[in-house]
Design a protein around this motif. Structure first.
Motif, PDB file in Angstrom:
ATOM      1  N   VAL A   1       0.818  -1.211   0.000  1.00 38.24           N
ATOM      2  CA  VAL A   1       0.000   0.000   0.000  1.00 38.24           C
ATOM      3  C   VAL A   1       0.851   1.260   0.000  1.00 38.24           C
ATOM      4  N   ASN A   2       1.922   1.280   0.797  1.00 38.04           N
ATOM      5  CA  ASN A   2       2.702   2.518   0.944  1.00 38.04           C
ATOM      6  C   ASN A   2       3.284   2.997  -0.385  1.00 38.04           C
ATOM      7  N   GLN A   3       3.960   2.087  -1.103  1.00 40.92           N
ATOM      8  CA  GLN A   3       4.579   2.492  -2.368  1.00 40.92           C
ATOM      9  C   GLN A   3       3.524   2.829  -3.418  1.00 40.92           C
ATOM     10  N   TYR A   4       2.460   2.025  -3.473  1.00 42.21           N
ATOM     11  CA  TYR A   4       1.393   2.305  -4.439  1.00 42.21           C
ATOM     12  C   TYR A   4       0.749   3.662  -4.160  1.00 42.21           C
ATOM     13  N   PHE A   5       0.515   3.931  -2.878  1.00 44.91           N
ATOM     14  CA  PHE A   5      -0.122   5.182  -2.470  1.00 44.91           C
ATOM     15  C   PHE A   5       0.766   6.373  -2.820  1.00 44.91           C
ATOM     16  N   THR A   6       2.082   6.241  -2.552  1.00 39.75           N
ATOM     17  CA  THR A   6       3.030   7.305  -2.899  1.00 39.75           C
ATOM     18  C   THR A   6       3.034   7.566  -4.400  1.00 39.75           C
ATOM     19  N   LYS A   7       3.082   6.500  -5.181  1.00 41.33           N
ATOM     20  CA  LYS A   7       3.109   6.633  -6.646  1.00 41.33           C
ATOM     21  C   LYS A   7       1.846   7.313  -7.151  1.00 41.33           C
ATOM     22  N   GLU A   8       0.658   6.897  -6.650  1.00 39.94           N
ATOM     23  CA  GLU A   8      -0.597   7.468  -7.114  1.00 39.94           C
ATOM     24  C   GLU A   8      -0.699   8.950  -6.769  1.00 39.94           C
ATOM     25  N   LEU A   9      -0.354   9.298  -5.523  1.00 43.09           N
ATOM     26  CA  LEU A   9      -0.473  10.689  -5.102  1.00 43.09           C
ATOM     27  C   LEU A   9       0.544  11.587  -5.788  1.00 43.09           C
ATOM     28  N   ALA A  10       1.761  11.060  -6.011  1.00 44.19           N
ATOM     29  CA  ALA A  10       2.793  11.875  -6.651  1.00 44.19           C
ATOM     30  C   ALA A  10       2.397  12.236  -8.078  1.00 44.19           C
ATOM     31  N   SER A  11       1.760  11.304  -8.773  1.00 45.36           N
ATOM     32  CA  SER A  11       1.389  11.570 -10.164  1.00 45.36           C
ATOM     33  C   SER A  11      -0.015  12.169 -10.298  1.00 45.36           C
ATOM     34  N   LYS A  12      -0.868  11.974  -9.262  1.00 47.54           N
ATOM     35  CA  LYS A  12      -2.248  12.493  -9.315  1.00 47.54           C
ATOM     36  C   LYS A  12      -2.621  13.073  -7.945  1.00 47.54           C
TER      37      LYS A  12
ATOM     38  N   PHE B   1      12.223   8.090  -5.752  1.00 48.57           N
ATOM     39  CA  PHE B   1      11.036   7.315  -6.132  1.00 48.57           C
ATOM     40  C   PHE B   1       9.869   8.260  -6.421  1.00 48.57           C
ATOM     41  N   ALA B   2       9.667   9.229  -5.523  1.00 47.77           N
ATOM     42  CA  ALA B   2       8.574  10.185  -5.709  1.00 47.77           C
ATOM     43  C   ALA B   2       8.802  11.057  -6.940  1.00 47.77           C
ATOM     44  N   ARG B   3      10.050  11.448  -7.197  1.00 42.35           N
ATOM     45  CA  ARG B   3      10.337  12.288  -8.362  1.00 42.35           C
ATOM     46  C   ARG B   3      10.185  11.505  -9.676  1.00 42.35           C
ATOM     47  N   PHE B   4      10.624  10.251  -9.680  1.00 50.36           N
ATOM     48  CA  PHE B   4      10.411   9.416 -10.865  1.00 50.36           C
ATOM     49  C   PHE B   4       8.919   9.293 -11.172  1.00 50.36           C
ATOM     50  N   SER B   5       8.111   9.083 -10.126  1.00 53.15           N
ATOM     51  CA  SER B   5       6.666   8.960 -10.319  1.00 53.15           C
ATOM     52  C   SER B   5       6.064  10.274 -10.807  1.00 53.15           C
ATOM     53  N   PHE B   6       6.577  11.392 -10.286  1.00 48.39           N
ATOM     54  CA  PHE B   6       6.064  12.705 -10.656  1.00 48.39           C
ATOM     55  C   PHE B   6       6.253  12.965 -12.148  1.00 48.39           C
ATOM     56  N   TYR B   7       7.407  12.514 -12.675  1.00 50.47           N
ATOM     57  CA  TYR B   7       7.698  12.694 -14.104  1.00 50.47           C
ATOM     58  C   TYR B   7       7.488  11.381 -14.871  1.00 50.47           C
ATOM     59  N   ASP B   8       6.399  10.712 -14.562  1.00 47.29           N
ATOM     60  CA  ASP B   8       6.146   9.370 -15.083  1.00 47.29           C
ATOM     61  C   ASP B   8       6.148   9.326 -16.603  1.00 47.29           C
ATOM     62  N   GLN B   9       5.668  10.365 -17.264  1.00 50.82           N
ATOM     63  CA  GLN B   9       5.554  10.381 -18.719  1.00 50.82           C
ATOM     64  C   GLN B   9       6.645  11.230 -19.379  1.00 50.82           C
ATOM     65  N   LYS B  10       7.656  11.604 -18.628  1.00 50.91           N
ATOM     66  CA  LYS B  10       8.706  12.461 -19.166  1.00 50.91           C
ATOM     67  C   LYS B  10      10.063  11.780 -18.977  1.00 50.91           C
ATOM     68  N   SER B  11      10.438  10.964 -19.961  1.00 52.61           N
ATOM     69  CA  SER B  11      11.656  10.178 -19.834  1.00 52.61           C
ATOM     70  C   SER B  11      12.913  11.046 -19.746  1.00 52.61           C
ATOM     71  N   SER B  12      12.883  12.224 -20.402  1.00 53.61           N
ATOM     72  CA  SER B  12      14.062  13.106 -20.353  1.00 53.61           C
ATOM     73  C   SER B  12      14.292  13.616 -18.934  1.00 53.61           C
ATOM     74  N   GLN B  13      13.208  13.981 -18.243  1.00 52.62           N
ATOM     75  CA  GLN B  13      13.325  14.425 -16.857  1.00 52.62           C
ATOM     76  C   GLN B  13      13.756  13.259 -15.966  1.00 52.62           C
ATOM     77  N   GLN B  14      13.209  12.072 -16.211  1.00 50.78           N
ATOM     78  CA  GLN B  14      13.607  10.903 -15.428  1.00 50.78           C
ATOM     79  C   GLN B  14      15.088  10.593 -15.616  1.00 50.78           C
ATOM     80  N   GLN B  15      15.600  10.807 -16.827  1.00 47.91           N
ATOM     81  CA  GLN B  15      17.019  10.572 -17.085  1.00 47.91           C
ATOM     82  C   GLN B  15      17.884  11.504 -16.235  1.00 47.91           C
ATOM     83  N   LYS B  16      17.500  12.784 -16.157  1.00 50.01           N
ATOM     84  CA  LYS B  16      18.248  13.738 -15.332  1.00 50.01           C
ATOM     85  C   LYS B  16      18.214  13.330 -13.868  1.00 50.01           C
ATOM     86  N   ILE B  17      17.020  12.921 -13.418  1.00 46.49           N
ATOM     87  CA  ILE B  17      16.877  12.504 -12.021  1.00 46.49           C
ATOM     88  C   ILE B  17      17.708  11.254 -11.752  1.00 46.49           C
TER      89      ILE B  17
END
Length: 474
Positions: free
Chosen positions: A49-60, A257-273
């Motif tokens: 629950v914890n990781q799923y909840f973090t991922k959902e809230l970070a992106s939505k 983890f939270a930043r990767f989820s935040f930029y879930d659809q932006k691979s260029s930003q994920q690469q920098k992170i």
């Protein structure tokens, strides 16, 4: 956040050494084995629950009030069930009445800590990292105060366990109040349809939590069951320093983890992170590993009640274990990226293979090498895990695992270790050698451009621009 962890958690580490020295390796070995046994099945109190909840809230971020009541209700239910499940599991494994009582109390403590982690997931998802850092050290801070007061009189295993219980209860109350003030009360609810969706979506995270827990904690349990409590205690004394160093990674990787989820659809930003995470997680870990490789015996100066043989076993064990930490410093960010970016099932397969290696080596080596067997199997299984991360990222994801940056980090580490080797031959004062080596490591990190590549040397206005995205999206 890092400063808080640097101050509080090492203090607690020293306190734990003092406690083990006072109550003895056998009693502490029993405690460590029971605690690790509980952590192996922490999935019962988490269910992903914890990781799923973090991922959902970070992106939505707007779904907080929609999903929180159901998620919170489910979390409370599994945390109540967990201690009773652990007693049953302990009975099946052959623990006796007194051991089962300890196991029940330790499992209650773990349930309380799981609720705290659940609250922290909300803070991480909304990028409230300052509050999250406070929450991450609160229980340890309280525990230090309580244990210090007990050491002035006397301490045994029973009092130590109850100290953990008291610190966890107080920390939970304080953090729950903070969450209430920041987000308000969203209520509780049991929605069958929503619960089904939650379980389906959190299942991959539950599996990865189970597998990682088994991977990290099975050694202590196997040592206590297949060898004796003393071997478990000696291994626990060595592994404690692994936990201490990994606290740095556990502190920063959830933020990535939270930043990767935040930029879930932006691979260029994920690469920098990712590049930032690779460098930021590596350099401090390499520094600590260098100290341990050359001066690991200095970590056990508080064990004045241990024999020379016990001290030698702990010192050799910690050196072997830090080979695994060294590897983690290069590749742990890979697991964080894969988990946060939807590749959880693939990570589970990699971890499962690592567990098979770990358990197999323990079965073969424990009779001969005792506590050192668990250290050897940990290194081998961690190496397999890291190779699995590299292969999958390079071949199955849009991310580029930069061999250029990794090579620069390896050269950096090699120069640092080489300098320490030379200094060790010419200077007898270990702390002078470590200090000079650290200066060389930082200088090399700057000259090779690693600090610049990490983004740590960017101007403040550039940083504001990066985090402005967070504010706009929120």
């Amino acid at each position: 956040m890092v400063i808080l962890n640097i101050i509080i958690k090492p203090v607690w580490l020293i306190m734990e050494n003092v406690v083990q020295n006072e109550i003895g390796h056998e009693q502490f070995g029993l405690y460590a084995a029971l605690f690790s046994f509980g952590l192996m099945f922490m999935v019962v109190a988490d269910a992903g629950v914890n990781q799923y909840f973090t991922k959902e809230l970070a992106s939505k971020p707007n779904v907080l009030k929609t999903i929180l009541p159901s998620v919170f209700s489910f979390k409370m239910a599994v945390c109540v069930i967990y201690p009773f499940f652990m007693v049953l599991a302990g009975f099946i494994l052959g623990y006796q009445e007194k051991e089962l009582k300890y196991l029940f109390v330790l499992s209650v403590i773990q349930s309380l800590l799981q609720v705290i982690l659940f609250y922290r997931s909300q803070l991480q998802a909304f990028q409230a990292f300052a509050l999250d850092s406070f929450a991450s050290v609160l229980d340890k801070t309280l525990l230090i105060v309580i244990v210090l007061s007990m050491l002035t009189v006397s301490i045994d295993l029973d009092r130590f366990i109850m100290s953990r219980m008291a610190a966890s209860v107080i920390a939970l109350v304080v953090i729950a109040f903070i969450i209430y003030k920041k987000f308000g009360w969203t209520g509780v609810s049991f929605n069958a349809k929503g619960l089904k969706v939650l379980l389906k979506n959190s299942f991959p995270f539950a599996m990865i939590a189970l597998l990682f827990s088994v991977h990290e904690r099975v050694d202590l349990v196997m040592l206590e069951r297949l060898s004796d409590e003393q071997s478990a205690g000696l291994y626990a004394a060595s592994y404690r320093w692994v936990d201490a160093c990994m606290m740095y990674l556990w502190a920063i990787l959830p933020l990535f983890f939270a930043r990767f989820s935040f930029y879930d659809q932006k691979s260029s930003q994920q690469q920098k992170i990712f590049n930032m995470g690779l460098i930021v997680s590596n350099i401090p870990v390499v520094f600590v590993c260098g100290f341990v490789f050359f001066y690991g015996e200095q970590l056990f100066w508080l064990f004045d009640k241990s024999t020379a043989g016990e001290l030698d076993t702990m010192a050799l064990g910690v050196r072997i274990l830090f080979m695994a930490v060294f590897v983690q410093g290069f590749f742990a960010i890979g697991g964080t990226y894969l988990t946060s970016s939807g590749y959880v099932n693939h990570v589970n397969k990699i971890v499962l293979g690592s567990i098979v290696i770990n358990i197999g080596l323990n079965l073969m080596l424990i009779d001969t090498y005792g506590a050192l067997a668990a250290a050897i199997s940990t290194v081998a299984s961690t190496a397999f895990l890291s190779l699995g991360y590299i292969y999958y990222i390079r071949n199955k994801t849009p991310l580029n695992f930069s061999f250029k940056i990794t090579g620069m980090l390896m050269v950096n580490a090699a120069v640092f270790l080489g300098v320490l080797y030379v200094l060790d031959k010419v200077i007898d004062l270990w702390y002078i050698n470590v200090l000079l080596g650290g200066v060389v490591l930082l200088t090399m990190s700057y000259l090779t451009g690693l600090l610049k590549l990490s983004g740590l040397l960017e101007k403040k206005n550039a940083k504001r621009k990066v985090f402005a995205d967070t504010d706009a999206k929120s």
